[in-house]
Design a protein around this motif. Structure first.
Motif, mmCIF file in Angstrom:
data_model
loop_
_atom_site.group_PDB
_atom_site.id
_atom_site.type_symbol
_atom_site.label_atom_id
_atom_site.label_comp_id
_atom_site.label_asym_id
_atom_site.label_seq_id
_atom_site.Cartn_x
_atom_site.Cartn_y
_atom_site.Cartn_z
ATOM 1 N N ILE A 70 0.855 -1.185 0.000
ATOM 2 C CA ILE A 70 0.000 0.000 0.000
ATOM 3 C C ILE A 70 0.890 1.233 0.000
ATOM 4 O O ILE A 70 1.752 1.379 0.866
ATOM 5 N N VAL A 71 0.673 2.106 -0.990
ATOM 6 C CA VAL A 71 1.380 3.376 -1.080
ATOM 7 C C VAL A 71 0.346 4.477 -0.879
ATOM 8 O O VAL A 71 -0.652 4.532 -1.597
ATOM 9 N N ILE A 72 0.590 5.352 0.092
ATOM 10 C CA ILE A 72 -0.377 6.386 0.449
ATOM 11 C C ILE A 72 0.214 7.769 0.226
ATOM 12 O O ILE A 72 1.182 8.149 0.877
ATOM 13 N N SER A 73 -0.387 8.511 -0.710
ATOM 14 C CA SER A 73 -0.027 9.913 -0.933
ATOM 15 C C SER A 73 -1.182 10.817 -0.531
ATOM 16 O O SER A 73 -1.004 12.012 -0.374
ATOM 17 N N GLY A 74 -2.377 10.243 -0.406
ATOM 18 C CA GLY A 74 -3.580 10.986 -0.035
ATOM 19 C C GLY A 74 -3.872 10.827 1.446
ATOM 20 O O GLY A 74 -2.963 10.753 2.264
ATOM 21 N N SER A 75 -5.166 10.737 1.775
ATOM 22 C CA SER A 75 -5.601 10.663 3.167
ATOM 23 C C SER A 75 -6.324 9.344 3.431
ATOM 24 O O SER A 75 -7.234 8.977 2.689
ATOM 25 N N VAL A 76 -5.912 8.643 4.494
ATOM 26 C CA VAL A 76 -6.546 7.386 4.890
ATOM 27 C C VAL A 76 -6.898 7.460 6.367
ATOM 28 O O VAL A 76 -6.058 7.822 7.200
ATOM 29 N N THR A 77 -8.152 7.128 6.672
ATOM 30 C CA THR A 77 -8.595 6.998 8.047
ATOM 31 C C THR A 77 -9.079 5.567 8.226
ATOM 32 O O THR A 77 -9.987 5.135 7.519
ATOM 33 N N GLY A 78 -8.441 4.824 9.144
ATOM 34 C CA GLY A 78 -8.804 3.438 9.382
ATOM 35 C C GLY A 78 -7.580 2.546 9.421
ATOM 36 O O GLY A 78 -6.452 3.001 9.220
ATOM 37 N N ALA A 79 -7.804 1.264 9.689
ATOM 38 C CA ALA A 79 -6.722 0.284 9.813
ATOM 39 C C ALA A 79 -6.122 -0.047 8.450
ATOM 40 O O ALA A 79 -6.842 -0.234 7.470
ATOM 41 N N VAL A 80 -4.790 -0.110 8.405
ATOM 42 C CA VAL A 80 -4.055 -0.401 7.172
ATOM 43 C C VAL A 80 -3.190 -1.634 7.417
ATOM 44 O O VAL A 80 -2.434 -1.678 8.386
ATOM 45 N N GLU A 81 -3.306 -2.637 6.523
ATOM 46 C CA GLU A 81 -2.511 -3.850 6.678
ATOM 47 C C GLU A 81 -1.978 -4.292 5.323
ATOM 48 O O GLU A 81 -2.740 -4.453 4.375
ATOM 49 N N ALA A 82 -0.650 -4.469 5.241
ATOM 50 C CA ALA A 82 -0.015 -4.914 4.000
ATOM 51 C C ALA A 82 0.951 -6.049 4.320
ATOM 52 O O ALA A 82 1.782 -5.916 5.213
ATOM 53 N N SER A 83 0.843 -7.135 3.575
ATOM 54 C CA SER A 83 1.705 -8.285 3.827
ATOM 55 C C SER A 83 3.160 -7.990 3.490
ATOM 56 O O SER A 83 4.061 -8.552 4.112
ATOM 57 N N GLU A 84 3.404 -7.096 2.507
ATOM 58 C CA GLU A 84 4.791 -6.791 2.130
ATOM 59 C C GLU A 84 5.267 -5.434 2.632
ATOM 60 O O GLU A 84 6.279 -5.350 3.296
ATOM 61 N N ARG A 85 4.558 -4.339 2.268
ATOM 62 C CA ARG A 85 5.063 -3.019 2.671
ATOM 63 C C ARG A 85 3.968 -1.960 2.662
ATOM 64 O O ARG A 85 2.987 -2.071 1.933
ATOM 65 N N VAL A 86 4.191 -0.921 3.478
ATOM 66 C CA VAL A 86 3.380 0.285 3.461
ATOM 67 C C VAL A 86 4.332 1.451 3.290
ATOM 68 O O VAL A 86 5.391 1.502 3.919
ATOM 69 N N GLU A 87 3.959 2.360 2.405
ATOM 70 C CA GLU A 87 4.757 3.565 2.184
ATOM 71 C C GLU A 87 3.834 4.767 2.282
ATOM 72 O O GLU A 87 2.818 4.831 1.610
ATOM 73 N N ILE A 88 4.186 5.709 3.164
ATOM 74 C CA ILE A 88 3.424 6.952 3.286
ATOM 75 C C ILE A 88 4.298 8.050 2.676
ATOM 76 O O ILE A 88 5.386 8.346 3.175
ATOM 77 N N CYS A 89 3.807 8.621 1.583
ATOM 78 C CA CYS A 89 4.585 9.585 0.815
ATOM 79 C C CYS A 89 4.390 11.011 1.331
ATOM 80 O O CYS A 89 3.429 11.305 2.041
ATOM 81 N N ASN A 90 5.289 11.884 0.919
ATOM 82 C CA ASN A 90 5.262 13.295 1.272
ATOM 83 C C ASN A 90 3.863 13.874 1.073
ATOM 84 O O ASN A 90 3.296 13.757 -0.006
ATOM 85 N N GLY A 91 3.280 14.461 2.121
ATOM 86 C CA GLY A 91 1.951 15.039 2.036
ATOM 87 C C GLY A 91 0.839 14.067 2.393
ATOM 88 O O GLY A 91 -0.324 14.442 2.511
ATOM 89 N N GLY A 92 1.178 12.786 2.575
ATOM 90 C CA GLY A 92 0.180 11.773 2.911
ATOM 91 C C GLY A 92 -0.258 11.872 4.362
ATOM 92 O O GLY A 92 0.423 12.456 5.205
ATOM 93 N N SER A 93 -1.422 11.282 4.646
ATOM 94 C CA SER A 93 -1.973 11.333 5.992
ATOM 95 C C SER A 93 -2.630 9.996 6.322
ATOM 96 O O SER A 93 -3.429 9.484 5.536
ATOM 97 N N VAL A 94 -2.288 9.440 7.487
ATOM 98 C CA VAL A 94 -2.897 8.195 7.954
ATOM 99 C C VAL A 94 -3.308 8.384 9.411
ATOM 100 O O VAL A 94 -2.496 8.752 10.253
ATOM 101 N N THR A 95 -4.593 8.135 9.673
ATOM 102 C CA THR A 95 -5.109 8.117 11.039
ATOM 103 C C THR A 95 -5.646 6.714 11.257
ATOM 104 O O THR A 95 -6.723 6.375 10.769
ATOM 105 N N GLY A 96 -4.854 5.890 11.926
ATOM 106 C CA GLY A 96 -5.223 4.497 12.142
ATOM 107 C C GLY A 96 -3.985 3.652 12.304
ATOM 108 O O GLY A 96 -2.864 4.103 12.061
ATOM 109 N N ASP A 97 -4.177 2.433 12.737
ATOM 110 C CA ASP A 97 -3.064 1.530 12.988
ATOM 111 C C ASP A 97 -2.574 0.882 11.697
ATOM 112 O O ASP A 97 -3.361 0.630 10.781
ATOM 113 N N ILE A 98 -1.262 0.624 11.648
ATOM 114 C CA ILE A 98 -0.626 0.004 10.483
ATOM 115 C C ILE A 98 0.004 -1.313 10.903
ATOM 116 O O ILE A 98 0.695 -1.379 11.915
ATOM 117 N N VAL A 99 -0.230 -2.365 10.095
ATOM 118 C CA VAL A 99 0.401 -3.667 10.288
ATOM 119 C C VAL A 99 1.079 -4.016 8.971
ATOM 120 O O VAL A 99 0.427 -4.057 7.925
#
Length: 146
Positions: A70-99
């Motif tokens: 999962i690559v996030i450049s926008g806004s995410v609210t909620g639980a995020v789970e990726a078996s391989e990788r999560v990337e939060i890019c410049n300007g991105g927003s995550v409100t929630g737990d990451i696994v």
């Protein structure tokens, strides 16, 4: 709803890339096995075995979002789970737990939540590994589990 399908050669195999355009609003449960880019709004639950990208300007409110990567450049609210990788890019927003197994967070990111790193089991074959190697792999694994 604007949706575009593009077939690309990714990871030496043919995969379909679907793009939800900026004017797309989707509510509900979304399941897919190839790759998806969301540039609009999404509310609900995502369960995927492929790759997911939340583009700049996209807004996703999810109960849970699950994908290979999962690559996030926008806004995410909620639980995020990726078996391989999560990337939060410049300007991105995550409100929630990451696994995830791997995590990359760039500068200028808003993140509020907890991070749980997945531990992959040793890829030792019990019957082919020397007993000392197997014992060492299990000792390292037990340190992580406790």
């Amino acid at each position: 709803m604007a949706e575009e399908n593009v077939t690309e050669k990714l990871d030496d195999e043919k995969r379909t890339l679907t793009i939800f355009g900026p004017e797309t609003e989707f509510d509900g449960v979304l399941e897919f096995s190839d790759d998806l880019i969301i540039t609009g709004k999404f509310n609900g639950r995502i369960k995927a075995t492929g790759n997911l990208e939340i583009a700049k300007g996209a807004v996703c409110t999810v109960e849970k979002m699950t994908a290979k990567s999962i690559v996030i450049s926008g806004s995410v609210t909620g639980a995020v789970e990726a078996s391989e990788r999560v990337e939060i890019c410049n300007g991105g927003s995550v409100t929630g737990d990451i696994v995830t197994a791997r995590l990359r967070i760039e500068n200028n990111v808003n993140f509020e939540g907890q991070i749980t790193m997945l531990d992959k089991l040793p890829e030792e074959n019990l019957f082919s590994a020397a007993s000392a190697e197997y014992k060492q792999a299990m000792v390292l694994r037990s340190d992580v589990i406790e």
